[in-house]
Every structure is written in structure tokens, then in C-alpha cells.
Write a protein that holds these residues in place. Structure first.
Motif, mmCIF file in Angstrom:
data_model
loop_
_atom_site.group_PDB
_atom_site.id
_atom_site.type_symbol
_atom_site.label_atom_id
_atom_site.label_comp_id
_atom_site.label_asym_id
_atom_site.label_seq_id
_atom_site.Cartn_x
_atom_site.Cartn_y
_atom_site.Cartn_z
ATOM 1 N N ALA A 1 16.850 -7.654 6.103
ATOM 2 C CA ALA A 1 17.040 -8.402 4.860
ATOM 3 C C ALA A 1 17.846 -9.675 5.101
ATOM 4 N N ILE A 2 18.918 -9.570 5.870
ATOM 5 C CA ILE A 2 19.738 -10.758 6.106
ATOM 6 C C ILE A 2 18.980 -11.768 6.980
ATOM 7 N N TRP A 3 18.134 -11.290 7.866
ATOM 8 C CA TRP A 3 17.316 -12.194 8.686
ATOM 9 C C TRP A 3 16.355 -12.977 7.790
ATOM 10 N N LEU A 4 15.738 -12.291 6.806
ATOM 11 C CA LEU A 4 14.839 -12.965 5.865
ATOM 12 C C LEU A 4 15.584 -14.041 5.079
ATOM 13 N N LEU A 5 16.782 -13.716 4.614
ATOM 14 C CA LEU A 5 17.582 -14.697 3.891
ATOM 15 C C LEU A 5 17.931 -15.891 4.781
ATOM 16 N N ALA A 6 18.327 -15.616 6.006
ATOM 17 C CA ALA A 6 18.690 -16.692 6.938
ATOM 18 C C ALA A 6 17.491 -17.584 7.244
ATOM 19 N N GLU A 7 16.324 -16.992 7.437
ATOM 20 C CA GLU A 7 15.112 -17.788 7.692
ATOM 21 C C GLU A 7 14.779 -18.683 6.513
ATOM 22 N N LYS A 8 14.942 -18.150 5.293
ATOM 23 C CA LYS A 8 14.600 -18.935 4.104
ATOM 24 C C LYS A 8 15.547 -20.110 3.918
ATOM 25 N N TYR A 9 16.838 -19.870 4.067
ATOM 26 C CA TYR A 9 17.814 -20.894 3.734
ATOM 27 C C TYR A 9 18.211 -21.788 4.895
ATOM 28 N N CYS A 10 17.807 -21.452 6.093
ATOM 29 C CA CYS A 10 18.052 -22.314 7.245
ATOM 30 C C CYS A 10 16.838 -22.223 8.175
ATOM 31 N N GLU B 1 18.572 -17.869 18.197
ATOM 32 C CA GLU B 1 19.852 -17.514 18.811
ATOM 33 C C GLU B 1 21.029 -17.870 17.894
ATOM 34 N N HIS B 2 20.995 -19.080 17.339
ATOM 35 C CA HIS B 2 22.074 -19.509 16.449
ATOM 36 C C HIS B 2 22.062 -18.695 15.166
ATOM 37 N N ARG B 3 20.873 -18.406 14.644
ATOM 38 C CA ARG B 3 20.747 -17.587 13.434
ATOM 39 C C ARG B 3 21.356 -16.207 13.686
ATOM 40 N N ALA C 1 25.141 -16.420 13.689
ATOM 41 C CA ALA C 1 25.666 -16.568 12.321
ATOM 42 C C ALA C 1 25.611 -15.239 11.572
ATOM 43 N N ILE C 2 24.530 -14.511 11.739
ATOM 44 C CA ILE C 2 24.399 -13.203 11.092
ATOM 45 C C ILE C 2 25.464 -12.251 11.627
ATOM 46 N N ARG C 3 25.638 -12.226 12.932
ATOM 47 C CA ARG C 3 26.638 -11.351 13.542
ATOM 48 C C ARG C 3 28.037 -11.662 13.002
ATOM 49 N N ARG C 4 28.317 -12.955 12.852
ATOM 50 C CA ARG C 4 29.633 -13.404 12.404
ATOM 51 C C ARG C 4 29.882 -13.070 10.921
ATOM 52 N N GLU C 5 28.860 -13.174 10.081
ATOM 53 C CA GLU C 5 29.043 -13.051 8.632
ATOM 54 C C GLU C 5 28.674 -11.684 8.059
#
Length: 170
Positions: free
Chosen positions: A112-121, A127-129, A132-136
Motif C-alpha cells: 500500500a505504501i509503495w502504491l502511494l509513493a509511486e502515485k505521489y512521486c 532505490e530512493h523510494r 524513503a519508505i523505510r525511513r517513514e
């Protein structure tokens, strides 16, 4: 259980509703809030195959309300063009009704968070995504809303314009 739309000529198809949810970037989640008051909160989301996903803090009004009652609605406004000479707006919107679920499974939360990250960035590197997911992700709660009923409506003026463009009788 769900009412039919009174102005059915203005009703959007399920495909049009799904397209609006797919391209929208924000909507308003409405839940049963404290003391019986409705609680409606704007948020970012992602739509995939009949389900909305969003994130929130691990504590707060929204999450308390969702834990009390899983039923919710979600509204997205696709178009809202004010037309002063006509005292109206040329609008297009969708309301989805369904049940929410707090995601507990780690793989499901990551998806779910990967889908959100793909949509908004969308231009970010994988790798950077992932970094960011790991950090947040540790501070986030992820929630899904499984859509049980969905309606969309548009201004009659947009219906007429669509029919004119398709060369159909008004």
C-alpha cells in the motif's frame, strides 16, 4: 441499502467513477466521529481495483473513529468550474461507500505504501523510494477502504456537452 441517484441522467458510469478515483490526488474521508458528529477529513489516497488506500498517524480522531465503526464514505471532486453568469458550477464528482480496515500484515502495508509513493512521486528511483519508505513507514498506519457502492455525478451542462460531442440527441 444505497439510494438510487435522483438525477440519473447525470450519473456517471462505474468506469468513469473509477477513472476519477484513479486520477484524483485528494479526497474527503467521512466517518462517524466523536459524540455522534460526522468527521470529514481531507487526505491523499491511491485507488486500485475497487480499493482506496491511505495513511494516517498511529493515533488520532480518524483512527479512533475507524476503530469504532468501519463504515465510511470518500468523496473526490474531479471538476468544479464556477460559471457566474449561469449561477452554477460545472462539476464532476464521485462518492464511494465502503468498509475500512487497518492494515496489519507487513507485506500488505508495504504494498500500500509503495502504491502511494509511486502515485505521489512517480519520477523517483525505486532505490530512493524504498529508502524513503523505510525511513517513514514506522510512524504510519495504513488503511484500506473496500468500496461496496460508488456513484458519480456531473453537471447537466457537461452531460449535454458530452452528447453534443458524440453527436447524440440531447
Amino acid at each position: 441499502m444505497f439510494r438510487p441517484m435522483r438525477r440519473h441522467r447525470q450519473q456517471l458510469s462505474q468506469g468513469d467513477c473509477a477513472a476519477i478515483l484513479s486520477r484524483g490526488t485528494s479526497g474527503v474521508l467521512a466517518v462517524a466521529g466523536d459524540g455522534g458528529y460526522p468527521y470529514a477529513v481531507p487526505l491523499s489516497y491511491v485507488y486500485q481495483e475497487g480499493t482506496l488506500f491511505f495513511h494516517c498517524a498511529k493515533a488520532g480522531h480518524k483512527l479512533d473513529a475507524l476503530r469504532r465503526c468501519s463504515k465510511a464514505s470518500f468523496c473526490v471532486i474531479d471538476q468544479d468550474q464556477v460559471v457566474p453568469p449561469e449561477y452554477t458550477t460545472y462539476f464532476r464528482s464521485v462518492i464511494a461507500f465502503g468498509r475500512t480496515r487497518i492494515l496489519e500484515d507487513e507485506a500488505e502495508k508495504q504494498a500500500a505504501i509503495w502504491l502511494l509513493a509511486e502515485k505521489y512521486c512517480p519520477g523517483d528511483s525505486p532505490e530512493h523510494r524504498q529508502e524513503a519508505i523505510r525511513r517513514e513507514a514506522g510512524g504510519l498506519c495504513l488503511v484500506s477502504l473496500s468500496i461496496e457502492h460508488m456513484t458519480g455525478k456531473q453537471a447537466i451542462e457537461l452531460v449535454r456537452e458530452d452528447r453534443r460531442q458524440a453527436d447524440l440527441p440531447l
